[in-house]
Design an enzyme around this catalytic site. Structure first.
Site, PDB file in Angstrom:
ATOM      1  N   THR A 182      39.060  36.491  28.825  1.00  0.00           N
ATOM      2  CA  THR A 182      38.745  35.078  29.014  1.00  0.00           C
ATOM      3  C   THR A 182      37.270  34.809  28.716  1.00  0.00           C
ATOM      4  OG1 THR A 182      40.489  34.744  30.608  1.00  0.00           O
ATOM      5  CG2 THR A 182      38.542  33.391  30.906  1.00  0.00           C
ATOM      6  N   GLY A 212      46.876  30.343  35.231  1.00  0.00           N
ATOM      7  CA  GLY A 212      45.909  31.213  35.902  1.00  0.00           C
ATOM      8  C   GLY A 212      44.834  30.411  36.621  1.00  0.00           C
ATOM      9  N   ASP A 213      43.777  31.092  36.999  1.00  0.00           N
ATOM     10  CA  ASP A 213      42.676  30.449  37.733  1.00  0.00           C
ATOM     11  C   ASP A 213      41.781  29.609  36.826  1.00  0.00           C
ATOM     12  OD1 ASP A 213      41.912  32.957  36.521  1.00  0.00           O
ATOM     13  OD2 ASP A 213      39.967  32.706  37.484  1.00  0.00           O
ATOM     14  N   GLY A 234      39.043  37.377  35.488  1.00  0.00           N
ATOM     15  CA  GLY A 234      39.651  38.464  36.256  1.00  0.00           C
ATOM     16  C   GLY A 234      41.105  38.172  36.512  1.00  0.00           C
ATOM     17  N   GLY A 236      43.765  36.406  37.640  1.00  0.00           N
ATOM     18  CA  GLY A 236      43.787  35.007  38.040  1.00  0.00           C
ATOM     19  C   GLY A 236      44.435  34.724  39.382  1.00  0.00           C
TER      20      GLY A 236
END
Ligand code: ASP
Length: 315
Positions: A182, A212-213, A234, A236
């Site tokens: 990412t 995801g986050d 990382g 997520g």
């Protein structure tokens, strides 16, 4: 004088020198450096933090090495579904998209949602239709294809496993040896305004519709002039459960911690306590920066108006 700063990342995870060739290492460092220059030029010319993080991310999205835009990982169905978010610390305005397909620069679309819609978050077909309406650049599937990501996906597509951006190994090893590709940026401009942005293809073999986050405000991306601008990378699911980016802001706002102290607490204590592997980058409104991770590496770079520049991969 107000210090201005740009910090960027290209993902964190088990990034070991032993697994890298000198050519690949140079290519990653060069990719980071070019993105850093593009974003920093905006700040030097007196541009806003929002425009700076966007400019840096467009360059990284166009670079096939990183898991965002071109070069995004494959989902369970063998396609690319991308997530992105941007937030302006000046007025807490934010824009995010998830599960978008064929959008060349998802960060441009997130910025368009922030500026030219009445909403904060658009997903799937609605986000894609909005992209078309706003004249955001689209590309065919082939544009996003990379053999490296395809081979990663092929290795696990017949299983129920999903994995963070990894190398070619068996599933057991893959799950241990995680890499996250990412991309993200956080900037403080000449006026002391801050902004953050994150863009990703998510996780290899992720389920249809998984988010995801990265695009979730407060989890993978957050900015507030009163505290900090943060972009995470990382696993997520863990960053969502930790509300990681906003937690750094809260520790600064309510506990008076510095950016570095607050980030250290979230990355090296809170996330570690439940196996949340990864890292984050951030700035505050004085132009201080921090880049911390609990994995073995994080592609990262920073440049400040005090002529400080640093590009690094390993611990
Ligand atoms: N955080 C991203 C996600 O879970 C993955 C990454 O950082 O590479 O989608």
């Amino acid at each position: 004088m107000q210090r201005y700063t740009l910090t960027i990342h290209g993902g964190a995870g088990t990034i070991l020198k032993a697994d890298m060739t000198p050519e690949l290492e140079r290519a990653y460092a060069e990719g980071l450096r070019i993105a850093l220059e593009a974003g920093f030029a905006v700040l030097e010319e007196g541009g806003t933090a929002v425009n700076s993080v966007k400019a840096a991310l467009v360059v990284l999205e166009d670079n096939i090495l990183f898991n965002a835009g071109r070069g995004s990982v494959f989902t369970k169905k063998g396609v690319q579904e991308m997530d992105a978010a941007i937030m302006d610390g000046l007025d807490l305005s934010a824009g995010a998209v998830s599960g978008v397909r064929n959008v060349r620069n998802p960060i441009e679309l997130a910025a368009e949602v922030m500026r030219n819609s009445n909403h904060v978050f658009l997903s799937g077909k609605g986000a894609n239709d909005f992209a078309i309406k706003q004249g955001i650049k689209l590309e065919p599937d082939e544009y996003f294809f990379s053999q490296f990501r395809y081979d990663q996906w092929k290795a696990i597509r017949d299983s129920d496993n999903y994995s963070l951006d990894h190398t070619n190994q068996d599933i057991e090893e893959l799950m241990r040896d995680r890499k996250f590709g990412t991309i993200g940026a956080a900037a403080c401009d000449k006026n002391g305004n801050i902004a953050a942005a994150t863009s990703t293809g998510g996780m290899t073999n992720k389920k249809y519709g998984r988010i995801g986050d990265s695009p979730l405000i407060g989890c993978g991306t957050y900015a507030n002039n009163k505290t900090c601008a943060i972009s995470c990378t990382g696993h997520g699911e863990m960053f969502i459960r930790a509300v990681a980016a906003y937690d750094v802001s809260c520790l600064m706002e309510y506990k008076n911690m510095s950016l570095e102290e607050a980030m250290n607490h979230v990355v090296n204590e809170k996330l570690v306590s439940f196996g949340g592997e990864g890292g984050m980058i951030g700035v505050d409104a004085k132009g201080n920066f921090a880049m911390l991770f609990n994995s073995t590496g994080m592609y990262r770079a920073v440049k400040t108006s005090e002529d400080f520049q640093h590009v690094a991969i390993y611990n």
